[in-house]
Design a protein around this motif. Sequence first.
Motif, PDB file in Angstrom:
ATOM      1  N   TRP A 185     -69.029  -0.402 -36.550  1.00  0.00           N
ATOM      2  CA  TRP A 185     -67.956   0.335 -35.898  1.00  0.00           C
ATOM      3  C   TRP A 185     -68.276   0.567 -34.409  1.00  0.00           C
ATOM      4  O   TRP A 185     -69.302   1.154 -34.068  1.00  0.00           O
ATOM      5  CB  TRP A 185     -67.694   1.681 -36.606  1.00  0.00           C
ATOM      6  CG  TRP A 185     -66.625   2.464 -35.902  1.00  0.00           C
ATOM      7  CD1 TRP A 185     -66.781   3.628 -35.219  1.00  0.00           C
ATOM      8  CD2 TRP A 185     -65.245   2.108 -35.770  1.00  0.00           C
ATOM      9  NE1 TRP A 185     -65.585   4.026 -34.676  1.00  0.00           N
ATOM     10  CE2 TRP A 185     -64.620   3.108 -34.984  1.00  0.00           C
ATOM     11  CE3 TRP A 185     -64.461   1.032 -36.220  1.00  0.00           C
ATOM     12  CZ2 TRP A 185     -63.261   3.069 -34.657  1.00  0.00           C
ATOM     13  CZ3 TRP A 185     -63.115   0.999 -35.889  1.00  0.00           C
ATOM     14  CH2 TRP A 185     -62.542   2.013 -35.129  1.00  0.00           C
ATOM     15  N   GLY A 186     -67.417   0.045 -33.542  1.00  0.00           N
ATOM     16  CA  GLY A 186     -67.589   0.247 -32.101  1.00  0.00           C
ATOM     17  C   GLY A 186     -68.654  -0.646 -31.489  1.00  0.00           C
ATOM     18  O   GLY A 186     -69.000  -0.495 -30.314  1.00  0.00           O
TER      19      GLY A 186
ATOM     20  N   ARG B  71     -53.755 -13.458 -32.175  1.00  0.00           N
ATOM     21  CA  ARG B  71     -53.213 -12.111 -32.374  1.00  0.00           C
ATOM     22  C   ARG B  71     -51.695 -12.227 -32.389  1.00  0.00           C
ATOM     23  O   ARG B  71     -51.114 -12.954 -31.564  1.00  0.00           O
ATOM     24  CB  ARG B  71     -53.592 -11.197 -31.219  1.00  0.00           C
ATOM     25  CG  ARG B  71     -54.968 -10.579 -31.121  1.00  0.00           C
ATOM     26  CD  ARG B  71     -56.052 -11.082 -31.941  1.00  0.00           C
ATOM     27  NE  ARG B  71     -57.319 -10.388 -31.666  1.00  0.00           N
ATOM     28  CZ  ARG B  71     -58.503 -10.914 -31.861  1.00  0.00           C
ATOM     29  NH1 ARG B  71     -58.623 -12.141 -32.322  1.00  0.00           N
ATOM     30  NH2 ARG B  71     -59.596 -10.208 -31.617  1.00  0.00           N
TER      31      ARG B  71
ATOM     32  N   GLY C 188     -59.929  -4.731 -26.070  1.00  0.00           N
ATOM     33  CA  GLY C 188     -59.465  -5.691 -27.062  1.00  0.00           C
ATOM     34  C   GLY C 188     -59.467  -7.072 -26.441  1.00  0.00           C
ATOM     35  O   GLY C 188     -59.211  -7.225 -25.240  1.00  0.00           O
ATOM     36  N   VAL C 189     -59.745  -8.090 -27.250  1.00  0.00           N
ATOM     37  CA  VAL C 189     -59.850  -9.448 -26.703  1.00  0.00           C
ATOM     38  C   VAL C 189     -58.500  -9.894 -26.134  1.00  0.00           C
ATOM     39  O   VAL C 189     -58.382 -10.233 -24.947  1.00  0.00           O
ATOM     40  CB  VAL C 189     -60.321 -10.444 -27.797  1.00  0.00           C
ATOM     41  CG1 VAL C 189     -60.285 -11.872 -27.268  1.00  0.00           C
ATOM     42  CG2 VAL C 189     -61.720 -10.093 -28.263  1.00  0.00           C
TER      43      VAL C 189
ATOM     44  N   GLY D 242     -56.708  -7.043 -23.873  1.00  0.00           N
ATOM     45  CA  GLY D 242     -57.462  -6.932 -22.621  1.00  0.00           C
ATOM     46  C   GLY D 242     -57.140  -8.096 -21.701  1.00  0.00           C
ATOM     47  O   GLY D 242     -56.974  -7.933 -20.487  1.00  0.00           O
TER      48      GLY D 242
ATOM     49  N   ALA E 103     -40.840  -2.436 -30.307  1.00  0.00           N
ATOM     50  CA  ALA E 103     -40.583  -3.802 -29.812  1.00  0.00           C
ATOM     51  C   ALA E 103     -39.490  -4.549 -30.588  1.00  0.00           C
ATOM     52  O   ALA E 103     -38.516  -5.011 -29.985  1.00  0.00           O
ATOM     53  CB  ALA E 103     -41.889  -4.599 -29.795  1.00  0.00           C
TER      54      ALA E 103
ATOM     55  N   ASP F 298     -42.416  -3.459 -40.812  1.00  0.00           N
ATOM     56  CA  ASP F 298     -43.321  -4.408 -40.151  1.00  0.00           C
ATOM     57  C   ASP F 298     -44.421  -3.543 -39.551  1.00  0.00           C
ATOM     58  O   ASP F 298     -44.276  -3.029 -38.438  1.00  0.00           O
ATOM     59  CB  ASP F 298     -42.557  -5.177 -39.068  1.00  0.00           C
ATOM     60  CG  ASP F 298     -43.385  -6.321 -38.509  1.00  0.00           C
ATOM     61  OD1 ASP F 298     -44.426  -6.655 -39.116  1.00  0.00           O
ATOM     62  OD2 ASP F 298     -43.009  -6.881 -37.462  1.00  0.00           O
TER      63      ASP F 298
HETATM   64  C1  LIG Z   1     -47.226  -8.446 -37.342  1.00  0.00           C
HETATM   65  C2  LIG Z   1     -47.961  -7.752 -36.212  1.00  0.00           C
HETATM   66  C3  LIG Z   1     -47.260  -7.338 -35.097  1.00  0.00           C
HETATM   67  C4  LIG Z   1     -47.933  -6.700 -34.058  1.00  0.00           C
HETATM   68  N1  LIG Z   1     -47.208  -6.304 -32.975  1.00  0.00           N
HETATM   69  C5  LIG Z   1     -47.833  -5.701 -31.953  1.00  0.00           C
HETATM   70  C6  LIG Z   1     -47.083  -5.293 -30.814  1.00  0.00           C
HETATM   71  O1  LIG Z   1     -45.860  -5.461 -30.730  1.00  0.00           O
HETATM   72  N2  LIG Z   1     -47.763  -4.711 -29.792  1.00  0.00           N
HETATM   73  C7  LIG Z   1     -49.124  -4.481 -29.859  1.00  0.00           C
HETATM   74  O2  LIG Z   1     -49.684  -3.955 -28.879  1.00  0.00           O
HETATM   75  N3  LIG Z   1     -49.846  -4.856 -30.926  1.00  0.00           N
HETATM   76  C8  LIG Z   1     -49.239  -5.468 -31.969  1.00  0.00           C
HETATM   77  N4  LIG Z   1     -49.972  -5.875 -33.037  1.00  0.00           N
HETATM   78  C9  LIG Z   1     -51.449  -5.732 -32.981  1.00  0.00           C
HETATM   79  C10 LIG Z   1     -52.049  -6.984 -32.296  1.00  0.00           C
HETATM   80  O3  LIG Z   1     -51.876  -8.132 -33.112  1.00  0.00           O
HETATM   81  C11 LIG Z   1     -53.560  -6.873 -32.045  1.00  0.00           C
HETATM   82  O4  LIG Z   1     -54.192  -6.521 -33.252  1.00  0.00           O
HETATM   83  C12 LIG Z   1     -53.911  -5.871 -30.982  1.00  0.00           C
HETATM   84  O5  LIG Z   1     -53.332  -6.201 -29.737  1.00  0.00           O
HETATM   85  C13 LIG Z   1     -55.424  -5.788 -30.817  1.00  0.00           C
HETATM   86  O6  LIG Z   1     -55.917  -7.068 -30.505  1.00  0.00           O
HETATM   87  P1  LIG Z   1     -57.046  -7.268 -29.395  1.00  0.00           P
HETATM   88  O7  LIG Z   1     -57.477  -8.681 -29.471  1.00  0.00           O
HETATM   89  O8  LIG Z   1     -56.601  -6.726 -28.095  1.00  0.00           O
HETATM   90  O9  LIG Z   1     -58.178  -6.299 -29.910  1.00  0.00           O
HETATM   91  P2  LIG Z   1     -59.455  -6.729 -30.777  1.00  0.00           P
HETATM   92  O10 LIG Z   1     -60.432  -7.453 -29.938  1.00  0.00           O
HETATM   93  O11 LIG Z   1     -58.997  -7.349 -32.030  1.00  0.00           O
HETATM   94  O12 LIG Z   1     -60.047  -5.307 -31.029  1.00  0.00           O
HETATM   95  C14 LIG Z   1     -59.324  -4.369 -31.804  1.00  0.00           C
HETATM   96  C15 LIG Z   1     -60.367  -3.641 -32.610  1.00  0.00           C
HETATM   97  O13 LIG Z   1     -61.135  -2.820 -31.723  1.00  0.00           O
HETATM   98  C16 LIG Z   1     -61.640  -1.738 -32.446  1.00  0.00           C
HETATM   99  N5  LIG Z   1     -61.321  -0.510 -31.743  1.00  0.00           N
HETATM  100  C17 LIG Z   1     -60.165  -0.194 -31.129  1.00  0.00           C
HETATM  101  N6  LIG Z   1     -60.246   1.024 -30.600  1.00  0.00           N
HETATM  102  C18 LIG Z   1     -61.490   1.480 -30.892  1.00  0.00           C
HETATM  103  C19 LIG Z   1     -62.194   2.681 -30.613  1.00  0.00           C
HETATM  104  N7  LIG Z   1     -61.617   3.649 -29.924  1.00  0.00           N
HETATM  105  N8  LIG Z   1     -63.455   2.811 -31.067  1.00  0.00           N
HETATM  106  C20 LIG Z   1     -64.053   1.817 -31.755  1.00  0.00           C
HETATM  107  N9  LIG Z   1     -63.444   0.652 -32.043  1.00  0.00           N
HETATM  108  C21 LIG Z   1     -62.183   0.498 -31.621  1.00  0.00           C
HETATM  109  C22 LIG Z   1     -60.944  -1.726 -33.795  1.00  0.00           C
HETATM  110  O14 LIG Z   1     -61.851  -2.232 -34.739  1.00  0.00           O
HETATM  111  C23 LIG Z   1     -59.789  -2.673 -33.616  1.00  0.00           C
HETATM  112  O15 LIG Z   1     -59.439  -3.332 -34.808  1.00  0.00           O
HETATM  113  C24 LIG Z   1     -49.325  -6.480 -34.115  1.00  0.00           C
HETATM  114  C25 LIG Z   1     -50.037  -6.902 -35.249  1.00  0.00           C
HETATM  115  C26 LIG Z   1     -49.373  -7.524 -36.273  1.00  0.00           C
HETATM  116  C27 LIG Z   1     -50.158  -7.965 -37.477  1.00  0.00           C
END
Ligand SMILES: Cc1cc2nc3c(=O)[nH]c(=O)nc-3n(C[C@H](O)[C@H](O)[C@H](O)COP(=O)(O)OP(=O)(O)OC[C@H]3O[C@@H](n4cnc5c(N)ncnc54)[C@H](O)[C@@H]3O)c2cc1C
Length: 394
Positions: A150-151, A181, A214-215, A218, A260, A392
């Motif tokens: 975690w984190g 994503r 987030g990947v 970000g 959205a 959703d």
């Molecule tokens: C059908 C569907 C629709 C979606 N629609 C949207 C949308 O419209 N808009 C939107 O913004 N997203 C949406 N999402 C979410 C999106 O797909 C991604 O999961 C989201 O943007 C995160 O991806 P990432 O690569 O930025 O982060 P990742 O690199 O995947 O990291 C996210 C992870 O970071 C960790 N994390 C986050 N915050 C913390 C914290 N404070 N402390 C410790 N760990 C933490 C968690 O484990 C989390 O799962 C949707 C998801 C689905 C399945």
Amino acid sequence: MIEVEERESKGLVGHSKYTRNNPFLSTVRVNELQTAAGSEKETRHIELTLDEGMIYTPGDSAGILPENRAEAVAEILALLGFRGDDRVLDHYKAEISLEEALRTRLGIGKLTRGSLKQYAKLVPAGSTLEGGLKGLVGPEHKAEAEEYCWGREFVDLVTAFPGVVTEPQQLFNVLPRLVPRLYSIASSQRLHPDNVQLTVRVIRYESHGRQRQGVASGQLGERALVGTKLPIFLHDNANFRLPEDTSAPVIMVGPGTGVAPFRAFLEERQATGQTGDNWLFFGEQREKLDYLYREQFQAMHKDGLLTRLDTAFSRDQPEKIYVQDRMREHSAELFEWLERGAYFYVCGDAIRMAKDVEVTLLDAIAVGSHGTLDDAAEYLAAMKKQKRYQRDIY
Ligand SMILES: Cc1cc2nc3c(=O)[nH]c(=O)nc-3n(C[C@H](O)[C@H](O)[C@H](O)COP(=O)(O)OP(=O)(O)OC[C@H]3O[C@@H](n4cnc5c(N)ncnc54)[C@H](O)[C@@H]3O)c2cc1C
Ligand SMILES: NC(=O)c1ccc[n+]([C@@H]2O[C@H](COP(=O)([O-])OP(=O)(O)OC[C@H]3O[C@@H](n4cnc5c(N)ncnc54)[C@H](OP(=O)(O)O)[C@@H]3O)[C@@H](O)[C@H]2O)c1
């Protein structure tokens, strides 16, 4: 780009040569911050170009194949003592550089228990690192492993237990694939024939002394400036659709980025002149800072497209006010809409919001129908069967 109607008549809807394995290299044409300075959120409106034949329907989502940050890749390379131009075979046995693999193929973000397990297997017997890793692997240490992950990211594991990976290719056993994503589509293609629009919250947080992001979000927040290319594909979601009966009322509950797909629904109903009533519940932290698509929704309300627009700004007063509180305030009217055949949609947070909204919906049905909660559950089950309760949530 030909018109949506023409493409429908040609049977092109939903068909495209682009998939997650063969994505379209789209161009970012708009990337705008939606939240105001001072907000605790960073939510962005993104517009991405589409190629001919890429068709979406409101309710669908778009997939983005993200890239890890160059600095994160460089840090891992330095910690492992490898060179970016070292050669490796990717998941399809194609030879690429290690730098490309770490940037586009491997998940170096959020640490997984699977990675811990594979990493521990590489530690030679008798190594001083064995002890520390032993307590994090195996079914008996699931809780400890989850707490450790975690984190944390791969960089934390390599820092804590150095010298374990001796060959670049071993990383393909240790790290998960970097997966696409999904983002709910926030636009109607009838109004925007050549692009797809998304509402993305950028994830940033601090943990174990490091700034993280987030990947994909970000990348959209920092590196995907206008003009940048991004590999994307469209993802069909037949379980989240406007009613076929264009005169049926719809109730939409979408706090945060959950709003959205409802922007897409409303644009679609506007563009096609659908007569059904529309009711939107939107919630965010602060009205002044976080009201997503405020002008557009207020204009739709003024024009009568949005029959009702109810907002819940949770942090504008001492006590929290959420979308379900607004539902409760108008529960008699809400039940009356359901009796008129309204479709009820929920999008956004799966863990807390969607459950609380369902409880409130059941209450409104029980009170409105002068029945018990069991009766309300039956009513909702019947709605589900008629596809009048769609979610959703993520
Ligand atoms: C059908 C569907 C629709 C979606 N629609 C949207 C949308 O419209 N808009 C939107 O913004 N997203 C949406 N999402 C979410 C999106 O797909 C991604 O999961 C989201 O943007 C995160 O991806 P990432 O690569 O930025 O982060 P990742 O690199 O995947 O990291 C996210 C992870 O970071 C960790 N994390 C986050 N915050 C913390 C914290 N404070 N402390 C410790 N760990 C933490 C968690 O484990 C989390 O799962 C949707 C998801 C689905 C399945
Ligand atoms: N998988 C991922 O990594 C990822 C990435 C992006 C978003 N998300 C998820 O997507 C969802 C939307 O995120 P977001 O930041 O746009 O909005 P959000 O976190 O859902 O917040 C929107 C509004 O909902 C409120 N809220 C909090 N708990 C609620 C509840 N139980 N019922 C109703 N409303 C509630 C919030 O209030 P307060 O904040 O004042 O409590 C805020 O006013 C969340 O689940 C978020 O975690 C996930």
